[in-house]
Scaffold this motif. Structure first.
Motif, short mmCIF file in Angstrom:
data_model
loop_
_atom_site.label_atom_id
_atom_site.label_comp_id
_atom_site.label_asym_id
_atom_site.label_seq_id
_atom_site.Cartn_x
_atom_site.Cartn_y
_atom_site.Cartn_z
N ILE A 98 0.82 -1.21 0.00
CA ILE A 98 0.00 0.00 0.00
C ILE A 98 0.85 1.27 0.00
O ILE A 98 0.33 2.37 0.22
CB ILE A 98 -0.97 0.02 1.20
N ARG A 99 2.12 1.13 -0.28
CA ARG A 99 3.03 2.29 -0.23
C ARG A 99 2.55 3.42 -1.12
O ARG A 99 2.74 4.60 -0.81
CB ARG A 99 4.46 1.89 -0.62
N GLY A 100 1.91 3.10 -2.23
CA GLY A 100 1.44 4.15 -3.12
C GLY A 100 0.24 4.90 -2.58
O GLY A 100 -0.07 6.01 -3.06
N ASP A 101 -0.44 4.35 -1.60
CA ASP A 101 -1.63 4.97 -1.03
C ASP A 101 -1.34 5.66 0.30
O ASP A 101 -1.89 6.74 0.58
CB ASP A 101 -2.73 3.93 -0.81
N ALA A 102 -0.54 5.05 1.13
CA ALA A 102 -0.33 5.54 2.50
C ALA A 102 0.85 6.50 2.56
O ALA A 102 1.93 6.21 2.04
CB ALA A 102 -0.12 4.37 3.45
N GLY A 103 0.64 7.61 3.23
CA GLY A 103 1.72 8.54 3.50
C GLY A 103 2.46 8.13 4.75
O GLY A 103 1.96 7.37 5.58
N ASP A 104 3.67 8.65 4.92
CA ASP A 104 4.50 8.28 6.07
C ASP A 104 3.79 8.51 7.39
O ASP A 104 3.93 7.73 8.33
CB ASP A 104 5.81 9.07 6.05
N GLY A 105 3.02 9.60 7.48
CA GLY A 105 2.38 9.94 8.74
C GLY A 105 0.98 9.39 8.92
O GLY A 105 0.36 9.61 9.96
N ASP A 106 0.47 8.66 7.94
CA ASP A 106 -0.86 8.07 8.06
C ASP A 106 -0.85 6.96 9.11
O ASP A 106 0.15 6.28 9.31
CB ASP A 106 -1.33 7.52 6.72
N TRP A 107 -2.01 6.78 9.73
CA TRP A 107 -2.14 5.76 10.77
C TRP A 107 -2.54 4.42 10.16
O TRP A 107 -3.40 4.36 9.30
CB TRP A 107 -3.21 6.16 11.78
N ILE A 108 -1.92 3.36 10.65
CA ILE A 108 -2.26 1.99 10.27
C ILE A 108 -2.82 1.29 11.50
O ILE A 108 -2.16 1.24 12.55
CB ILE A 108 -1.03 1.22 9.76
N LEU A 109 -4.04 0.77 11.37
CA LEU A 109 -4.65 0.00 12.46
C LEU A 109 -4.62 -1.47 12.06
O LEU A 109 -5.38 -1.91 11.20
CB LEU A 109 -6.10 0.43 12.71
N TYR A 176 2.44 4.82 9.59
CA TYR A 176 2.88 3.93 8.53
C TYR A 176 4.40 3.74 8.52
O TYR A 176 4.89 2.60 8.56
CB TYR A 176 2.44 4.46 7.15
N ILE A 177 5.14 4.82 8.45
CA ILE A 177 6.59 4.69 8.28
C ILE A 177 7.25 4.11 9.52
O ILE A 177 8.20 3.33 9.44
CB ILE A 177 7.24 6.04 7.89
N MET A 178 6.72 4.47 10.70
CA MET A 178 7.28 3.95 11.95
C MET A 178 7.08 2.44 12.03
O MET A 178 8.01 1.69 12.38
CB MET A 178 6.62 4.64 13.14
N LEU A 179 5.89 1.98 11.69
CA LEU A 179 5.60 0.55 11.77
C LEU A 179 6.38 -0.23 10.72
O LEU A 179 6.93 -1.30 11.00
CB LEU A 179 4.10 0.31 11.59
N ASP A 191 3.35 -9.50 17.54
CA ASP A 191 2.41 -8.40 17.30
C ASP A 191 3.22 -7.15 16.94
O ASP A 191 4.44 -7.10 17.07
CB ASP A 191 1.48 -8.16 18.49
N GLU A 192 2.51 -6.13 16.47
CA GLU A 192 3.16 -4.93 15.97
C GLU A 192 3.80 -4.12 17.09
O GLU A 192 4.87 -3.53 16.91
CB GLU A 192 2.15 -4.07 15.20
N ALA A 193 3.15 -4.11 18.25
CA ALA A 193 3.70 -3.37 19.37
C ALA A 193 5.08 -3.88 19.76
O ALA A 193 5.96 -3.09 20.15
CB ALA A 193 2.76 -3.44 20.57
N SER A 194 5.30 -5.18 19.64
CA SER A 194 6.61 -5.74 19.98
C SER A 194 7.70 -5.20 19.06
O SER A 194 8.84 -4.98 19.50
CB SER A 194 6.57 -7.27 19.88
N ALA A 195 7.36 -5.00 17.79
CA ALA A 195 8.34 -4.42 16.86
C ALA A 195 8.65 -2.98 17.23
O ALA A 195 9.81 -2.54 17.18
CB ALA A 195 7.81 -4.50 15.43
#
Length: 233
Positions: A98-109, A176-179, A191-195
């Motif tokens: 989804i890199r073409g859709d999501a910006g670096d600062g967008d939230w991913i749930l 997005y970019i942090m995750l 899970d994602e929090a562990s990363a």
């Protein structure tokens, strides 16, 4: 000048086999109240006003998805056939897709496919609490039961203090970019929090409730059915 609102994207890894259920078909497609379990999960996410798009990450060549009609869930829903060998692989592959859709600062749930009892108030609480947070965070519930550590031979080794212990749930919400960067580095997490934690950051705990259960064993399917029936009532 008003800043642009960061978008919220849901990402649902659904490429697993669900072997602990002891069924021939993957857990996410098991029947729950006359519909695939996965449909309940996706419906709640698709109906959430604050979520802009819902991506479901399927295994490559998933043979079951196209046998079902998902059109009633609307235009927010987008399947991605990029599932990996593990949850972390599937999430990372989905983020890359989804890199073409999501910006670096967008939230991913990121939400478990096998948590069909997710409710709108869970999503609202998570987003309202975290939207201005520097790190992000997760839904979770404080541990209520006494915890025992096994000695590896079926006996108790010791009682583990439950103070400050929480049981992680999903969605787990990060930029997005942090995750993506965290998962590129920490590939063995469950899970994602562990990363995010492995990157030296501290996700925020947002209190949910026990109705947001994960279907892991056959009995859980009956519990999920009871929750959904009584919630509708």
């Amino acid at each position: 000048m008003q800043s642009k609102r960061h978008r919220h994207y849901a990402l649902v890894p659904a490429a697993g086999a669900g072997s602990r259920m002891g069924k021939e078909i993957p857990k996410q497609y098991l029947d729950l109240l006359g519909e695939p379990l996965l449909r309940h999960t996706l419906r709640t996410l698709c109906q959430a006003p604050m979520i802009d798009r819902v991506y479901v990450v399927l295994s490559v060549g998933d043979p079951i998805w196209n046998e079902r009609d998902w059109s009633d869930l609307g235009e927010k829903l987008h399947p991605l056939y990029v599932g990996g060998a593990t949850r972390a692989d599937s999430v990372l592959n989905g983020l890359r897709a989804i890199r073409g859709d999501a910006g670096d600062g967008d939230w991913i749930l990121v939400h478990d496919a096998a948590r069909p009892c997710l409710a709108q108030w869970h999503i609202d609480a998570l987003i309202s609490t975290l939207d201005d947070d520097e790190v992000g965070g997760i839904l979770a519930v404080p541990v209520a039961d006494t915890l025992k550590r096994s000695n590896g031979h079926g006996r108790v080794e010791k009682t583990v203090p439950r103070d400050s212990l929480w049981q992680a749930q999903t969605p787990q919400m990060f930029r997005y970019i942090m995750l993506r960067r965290a998962l590129e580095t920490a590939r063995e997490v469950t899970d994602e929090a562990s990363a995010i934690e492995a990157a030296g950051l501290h996700p925020r705990l947002v209190q949910g409730d026990t109705t947001n259960l994960k279907v892991t064993y056959p009995l859980d399917l009956h519990l999920a059915e009871w929750i959904l029936k009584n919630r509708e009532a």
